[in-house]
Design an enzyme around this catalytic site. Structure first.
Site, mmCIF file in Angstrom:
data_model
loop_
_atom_site.group_PDB
_atom_site.id
_atom_site.type_symbol
_atom_site.label_atom_id
_atom_site.label_comp_id
_atom_site.label_asym_id
_atom_site.label_seq_id
_atom_site.Cartn_x
_atom_site.Cartn_y
_atom_site.Cartn_z
ATOM 1 N N TYR A 1 0.855 -1.188 0.000
ATOM 2 C CA TYR A 1 0.000 0.000 0.000
ATOM 3 C C TYR A 1 0.892 1.240 0.000
ATOM 4 C CZ TYR A 1 -3.925 -3.130 0.959
ATOM 5 O OH TYR A 1 -4.874 -4.132 0.873
ATOM 6 N N MET B 1 -26.839 -47.916 4.494
ATOM 7 C CA MET B 1 -28.274 -47.947 4.790
ATOM 8 C C MET B 1 -29.093 -47.883 3.500
ATOM 9 S SD MET B 1 -28.276 -47.816 8.167
ATOM 10 C CE MET B 1 -29.691 -47.046 8.944
#
Ligand code: ADP
Ligand code: SF4
Length: 688
Positions: free
Chosen positions: A175, A462
């Site tokens: 920056y 399942m």
């Protein structure tokens, strides 16, 4: 439980100028994707860190003036009275827990385009916009510098008025102030350019002026890079940095040190290990008597202690470890180390800033939800009924649902088809560089193991009959998703007709199950995240020639959002992967693939013995649909609810699956207004 005395040093108070931190846990400034747009969400998020034991909690980059505006990245701001009110919410919550609040004052320079404020960006010299937007930054003259100093001073005063205890001068991360310091970018011929002393002048002035403005009450911190430029990975190029730091060494009250290469500083675990800045940090404490903090994705208390005892740092800085587990310090303090939810280094949190959206985390589904949904990372409401819950599938979604339901006190039965829990985590964490991802599974399995109200059934695939036979009150289907082998994805909207023979066409599921191609392989990546390139790495390490074809203009484009795209593409090049961008797979006949240019439509052939399609997944939801039918055709037992979660509902990233499981557990037996599922945060403003 009490803390192990080995970790006592981490809980010593440390003086920072006029204020004292209650311990050495320091949440350094980090973005949240919330910024000035969502003040209540930010306040609750930061307050949670303080509650979890972080002695210092900072803001994200906090703009001092509209001439430094970063939308669409949601930064924080300290522009006016409204901002003071907004930040006060945060500082109050941080102070409530005895912690210090820090504000990182930010001036973007050529990295801020000011598309929101329409101010002209300024920098040390006339420069291109650093993020590739066709706006330039103009060179600051001396009156601009005077103005900037005034803005900075006023913002420091507003920070003090908002209740902050530490005010930053932010001189790194490319920056504006970093550009003044650097000999490469600072081409000025006045007293702010040229010699080292001149280039350091503005930073020095800002430190002195900030101290003069607020130093009686607030500490002044400086964020500063310990190296001059990006050299060989892990090999610091110290250059002038040591001289600079020596010149300023005793001026601030604290040094917050990082490095030039952001992709290392906040590197993903695929490329960067814990404590990776140590080689860069080793000299810093020898030139200043002031306390020093840095980051390093620290999650191990032993590493933290070692850093302090060996004189590398005074504070354990953290962004990501504090996001993944806001209660990390308290867990160490209370001797609950095995309960730490360790950051996996995936950088999904960073995508909040990249995409301008609230921060999310693979490990911590409650981040950003503290205020709007009232979720606490460690507390959860007791169960709302005596209902039992059957969860089918122990991947990240099923595991998180089970863990959170178990915490609520429900009787939970978790059925898993495989011999171990983890689902996709088991497979993906075996891929090159993704080992730390196993922490998603390990944390949850550890928690579940200690819950007497949770039963886990392994090797239990399942079907609808099995599920109904359990007669649970609530059924949760978390059966995941499977990769498609037909080339359908974002570019090819329909399956490819000419893709065969099947034994030479692969999906990521095949590779992860150990079914590998026998020769040169074309990976078609229309997913754009990690799997395409990680599998390319796996195959190359087995000496299989790889061509990676993508409709995007670069490899794994979305990994730019996690800050690792550059490292990914470099890794592909180093491994000798042939990269073909802007092309889509169209056909494969067992000897060659036909690919199409996404711009011209021109086609060409590439010889390959195999094709791997990384494009789209289909939910494994057949059990859900079978159940619906079975329930309708059976009279006596009807569950109160059947719900799909995670990839079975919609295939997504792991963070999405964890969130989905957590949300299910939170909302069971609660009233959720379907039209207003969460509170809506919006900004403060001040007209006067
Ligand atoms: P998610 O990311 O949504 O959690 P995963 O694919 O990681 O999904 O996990 C799904 C899990 O569900 C896997 O561990 C898989 O073995 C398990 N599973 C899939 N089908 C069944 C089933 N019919 N019964 C039990 N477990 C199942
Ligand atoms: Fe760590 Fe990933 Fe969470 Fe970020 S998203 S804090 S990198 S686990």
């Amino acid at each position: 439980m009490t803390r192990d005395s080995r970790y006592d040093v981490l809980f010593e108070p440390v003086k920072i100028g006029p204020v004292t931190a209650r311990n050495r846990f320091y949440q350094v400034p980090h973005c949240t994707g919330l910024g000035w747009l969502r003040p209540r969400m930010v306040a609750a998020l930061r307050g949670m860190k303080a509650e979890g034991g972080w002695g210092v909690v900072c803001t994200e980059y906090c703009s001092i003036h509209p001439a430094s505006d970063d939308l669409p990245h949601p930064y924080a701001s300290l522009w006016d009275q409204g901002d003071i009110r907004a930040h006060s919410l945060m500082t109050e919550q941080v102070h409530e827990h005895g912690s210090l609040a820090g504000a990182e004052l930010w001036i973007g320079g050529s990295r801020s385009t000011n598309l929101f404020s329409n101010e002209v960006a300024m920098d040390v010299a006339n420069m291109p916009n650093a993020i590739g937007i066709p706006y330039q930054a103009r060179a600051m003259d001396k009156s601009d510098i005077r103005e900037l100093r005034r803005w900075h001073r006023n913002a420091a005063l507003r920070a003090r008025d908002a209740g902050f205890d530490i005010v930053y001068v932010y001189a790194t991360h490319h920056y504006l102030l970093a550009h003044f310091l650097s000999a490469q970018t600072n081409s000025r011929s006045d007293e702010y350019g040229g010699s080292l002393e001149n280039r350091v002048r503005l930073v020095r002035e800002l430190i002195e002026e900030t101290r003069d403005a607020v130093g009686d009450r607030c500490a002044v911190a400086v964020r500063f890079a310990a190296d001059d430029s990006i050299g060989e990975d892990g090999q610091p190029v110290v250059g002038e940095r040591r001289d600079m730091l020596e010149m300023l060494a005793e001026l601030p009250d604290l040094w917050d040190i990082n490095i030039q290469d952001y992709s290392r500083e906040m590197g993903t675990s695929r490329f960067v290990n814990e404590a990776s800045l140590e080689a860069y940090m080793c000299w810093v404490k020898s030139v200043t008597s002031k306390p020093v903090v840095t980051v390093g994705r620290f999650t191990s208390p032993d590493t933290m202690v070692s850093q302090v005892k060996r004189g590398i740092v005074d504070f354990i800085g953290a962004a990501r470890p504090s996001i993944a587990d806001p209660f990390l310090p308290n867990k160490i303090e209370q001797g609950r180390i095995d309960e730490i939810r360790e950051c996996i280094g995936c950088n999904i949190c960073y995508t909040g800033d990249s995409t301008g959206t609230p921060i999310r985390c693979t490990q911590n589904p409650t981040i950003s939800e503290e205020w709007r949904r009232g979720w606490h990372p460690e507390k959860i409401a007791a169960r709302g009924s005596d209902s039992s819950v059957l969860v089918i599938g122990g991947g990240p979604a099923g595991l998180e649902a089970t863990r959170a339901l178990g915490r609520r006190g429900y009787h939970v039965m978790l059925a898993e088809a495989e011999h171990s829990l983890g689902g996709r985590i088991n497979r993906e964490s075996e891929l090159p560089g993704l080992g730390e991802w196993a922490r998603v599974r390990n944390y949850r399995v550890h928690e579940i193991r200690n819950m007497p109200n949770v039963d886990v059934y392994f090797d239990n695939r399942m079907d609808a009959e099995h599920v109904l036979a359990v007669e649970a009150n609530h059924i949760v289907i978390a059966t995941g998703a499977s990769w498609l082998a037909d080339g359908r994805g974002l570019y090819n909207q329909t399956p490819l007709d000419e893709l065969g023979p099947p034994q030479q066409v692969f999906t990521p599921d095949d590779i992860m199950a150990g079914r590998l191609p026998g020769g040169p392989t074309l990976i078609y990546d229309d997913d754009h995240y990690y799997l395409g390139n990680v599998i390319a790495e796996l195959l190359r390490r087995k000496n299989i020639p790889v061509t990676l074809v993508t409709p995007e203009t670069m490899v794994s484009a979305w990994s730019g959002k996690t800050g690792e795209q550059g490292r990914v593409q470099r890794r592909m090049l180093e491994l000798g992967v042939d990269i073909v961008t802007s092309h889509a797979l169209k056909a494969f006949d067992g000897q060659a693939a036909e690919i199409e240019c996404t711009y011209s439509g021109n086609r060409r052939r590439i010889e390959a013995a195999a094709v791997l399609s990384v494009t789209l997944r289909a939910p494994n939801d057949s059990l859900y649909h079978e159940l619906q039918q079975a329930i309708d055709s059976r009279g006596e037992y009807r569950p109160d609810s059947v719900t799909r979660i995670g990839d079975c509902l919609t295939p997504t990233i792991i963070a999405g699956a964890v969130f989905s499981g957590h949300r299910y557990a939170r909302e069971l037996d609660t009233e959720v207004d379907p039209d207003n599922r969460m509170k809506y945060d919006r900004i403060f403003y001040d007209d006067v």
